[in-house]
Design an enzyme around this catalytic site. Structure first.
Site, PDB file in Angstrom:
ATOM      1  N   ASP A 165      -1.955   2.696  27.901  1.00  0.00           N
ATOM      2  CA  ASP A 165      -3.013   3.465  27.974  1.00  0.00           C
ATOM      3  C   ASP A 165      -4.331   3.219  27.239  1.00  0.00           C
ATOM      4  O   ASP A 165      -4.150   2.184  26.398  1.00  0.00           O
ATOM      5  CB  ASP A 165      -2.669   4.928  27.600  1.00  0.00           C
ATOM      6  CG  ASP A 165      -1.323   5.281  28.266  1.00  0.00           C
ATOM      7  OD1 ASP A 165      -1.559   4.862  29.690  1.00  0.00           O
ATOM      8  OD2 ASP A 165       0.089   5.447  28.380  1.00  0.00           O
TER       9      ASP A 165
ATOM     10  N   HIS B 147      -3.649  -1.063  33.554  1.00  0.00           N
ATOM     11  CA  HIS B 147      -3.439   0.680  32.829  1.00  0.00           C
ATOM     12  C   HIS B 147      -1.936   1.856  33.405  1.00  0.00           C
ATOM     13  O   HIS B 147      -1.912   2.340  33.153  1.00  0.00           O
ATOM     14  CB  HIS B 147      -4.941   1.692  34.049  1.00  0.00           C
ATOM     15  CG  HIS B 147      -4.705   2.663  32.881  1.00  0.00           C
ATOM     16  ND1 HIS B 147      -3.961   3.573  32.574  1.00  0.00           N
ATOM     17  CD2 HIS B 147      -6.406   3.247  32.829  1.00  0.00           C
ATOM     18  CE1 HIS B 147      -4.791   4.679  31.517  1.00  0.00           C
ATOM     19  NE2 HIS B 147      -5.374   3.987  32.055  1.00  0.00           N
TER      20      HIS B 147
END
Length: 550
Positions: A527, A523
């Site tokens: 995204d 992450h």
């Protein structure tokens, strides 16, 4: 050279000669070589003509200290100080021969000894043959003791944490002694495995040679700057006659304190299940030594090493086999643990219809069989679709660093291969630019080399994304894979299964094959929306495989 400049900078007699010696390092080399003469006056012809003002004072001062230089030279030689150390990927210069050499494999150390010891020789250490290697095994020696070796010749085969790699010789000479023979296990990087000499007549002098034990590491700046304790604290109360010397447990140090213990003491404490923090060291500066562990055990502290009754009963009731852990399993375990602890994983799963993909595969295989080529697997088509999706969404073809995100221009796909020795991930380079037949051939060749444990570093290094397929070979429906650092994504491919889906009419149904895939994302780099965009592109290539030809 550090010792020489340190001595010169603190010597009153050589204050006037410091400028001269800084510009003429050859003089220092002569002082610290085994051929150093009682006087340095013989080396006046080596001095440059631009320093006449300092010549007289420097020559006299150095002549007075030359015997000390010779003694210091022999002291350094006796301690086997390395004057030319070659490390992987580094360039080091030798002050004695004036050459600069590059080594990509062998870690060696040249030793110069006085006349009372062994002749000059070279200690060859276990090389670091992969970025994650900390120890290795000797598979077999291709040279035997007494053989002549030349640069580029293979000395032995080393089992690293990833594959078996050939270790080449870097200098010409003779293999005088093999320290670690065929099958030697768990040799630390840098540990001496062989000795080479320049003269064939010196081989017999190393018949009973044993490498010297490594010296303790130098103290840190904080330790060296700390003043020594007062003598009244160092002098303990004399032991009474007949009373055994016992190291009594002291209060455990705080989490920030460092426990100083010799390697032998740590190993013995681990074997005997002794909490080393409970031992008070009697060595220099409170160092815990082997005798402290022995005294602690002899003092009657039996409950530390003795297993509990419950554990004894449990072990007695179990029937088990302890399987040795290979190097690849150790490294894989440590890297995956690091990945799971430090990378913020999240997972995206989609179902892809593979009916058209199966149809295209059947047509391509019929063409391959007609031309005598190898069959194309479903995994080959998946690798091609992954590579094209990475080219279309390059944000997923990236790695995280603390200061920036590195986005790769090459699409190199690692393919997970399970073997008896552990998990390997050979790489298909520039998979987005290769045809399906080429990808299939490379996958088969690399998988064969992985199962034979013969992969080279170039076969598994440099990947930018990983594919793990447990569906085709094992029938796993769906799973989540752990990211292979420093990459930021890995695709877990499940099996294809037939499902009933609604047809065009109200009460019409039809069958279709669906394959579940799960994308594991870092992450910090990818995204959620970017990961979903990549999966959409991948699904488009799978469900419309003709688009991969555009």
């Amino acid at each position: 050279m550090t010792y020489a400049f340190h001595l010169l900078s603190h010597s009153r007699k050589l204050r006037n000669a410091s400028n001269l010696l800084h510009h003429e390092p050859a003089l220092l080399v002569r002082c610290f070589s085994g051929d150093a003469q009682p006087s340095i006056n013989r080396n006046r012809d080596m001095w440059k003509t631009g320093f006449h003002d300092h010549e007289s004072s420097a020559r006299n001062s150095v002549s007075e200290l030359a015997p000390n230089f010779t003694k210091l030279s022999f002291g350094i030689q006796k301690r086997n100080i390395s004057m030319a150390t070659m490390k992987k990927g580094s360039i080091s210069g030798s002050l004695f021969n004036g050459e600069i050499s590059r080594s990509s494999q062998v870690l060696s150390r040249r030793c110069y000894a006085s006349a009372s010891e062994l002749p000059p020789h070279q200690e060859i250490g276990m090389p670091s043959l992969s970025p994650t290697m900390t120890e290795g095994n000797i598979a077999r020696w291709l040279k035997k003791e007494g053989d002549k070796v030349s640069p580029g010749e293979v000395l032995c085969e080393v089992e690293t944490d990833k594959a078996t790699v050939e270790m080449e010789c870097m200098e010409e000479g003779y293999l005088a002694k093999i320290i670690c023979g065929d099958g030697a296990k768990e040799i630390k990087v840098g540990e001496v495995i062989a000795i080479t000499v320049e003269d064939e007549g010196d081989i017999s002098k190393f018949k009973d040679y044993q490498p010297s034990a490594s010296e303790p590491s130098a103290p840190t700046a904080k330790e060296t700057s700390a003043p020594p304790p007062p003598k009244k604290e160092a002098v303990g109360e004399p032991a009474r006659e007949g009373e055994p010397k016992v190291s009594k447990p002291s209060a455990p140090p705080s989490s920030g304190d460092r426990i100083f213990a010799s390697p032998l003491a740590r190993k013995l404490a681990e074997e005997k299940n002794v909490p080393i923090s409970s031992i008070k060291g009697t060595g220099p500066e409170g160092l815990i030594v082997k005798g402290d562990i022995d005294d602690y055990l002899a003092s009657g502290v039996k409950e530390v090493s003795a297993p509990s009754k419950a554990k004894v009963a449990t072990d007695a009731a179990l029937d088990y086999t302890d399987i040795p852990v290979s190097q690849i399993r150790k490294v894989t375990a440590s890297r995956l643990l690091l990945s799971k602890q430090t990378i913020p994983h999240y997972y995206l799963t989609v179902d892809t219809c593979v009916d058209k993909l199966m149809s295209l595969r059947a047509k391509l295989n019929s063409l391959q069989e007609a031309s005598g080529g190898a069959r194309i697997s479903l995994n080959d088509l998946v690798i091609k679709a992954v590579a094209l999706a990475l080219r279309k969404v390059p944000e997923c073809n990236s790695s995280w660093t603390n200061d920036y995100i590195r986005q790769y221009h090459n699409v190199n796909i690692n393919v997970a291969v399970q073997t008896d020795n552990g998990l390997f991930v050979p790489v298909i380079r520039d998979a987005d630019k290769k045809g399906l037949s080429t990808i299939g051939d490379e996958v088969k060749q690399l998988a064969k080399k992985a199962k034979e444990n013969s992969l080279k570093p170039q076969d598994y290094e440099g990947g930018t994304f990983t594919v793990s397929n447990l569906g085709g070979p094992f029938g796993v429906k769906q799973f989540c894979a752990i990211i292979n650092p420093p990459q930021s994504g890995i695709l877990a491919v499940g099996s294809a299964e037939r499902r009933v889906i609604p047809g065009s009419g109200a009460e019409e149904f039809k069958f279709a094959s669906f394959m579940a895939v799960t994308l594991s994302c870092d992450h910090r780099v990818i995204d959620g929306a970017i990961g979903a965009e990549w999966l959409k592109a991948f699904k488009g290539y799978i469900e419309n495989p003709e688009s991969m030809l555009l």
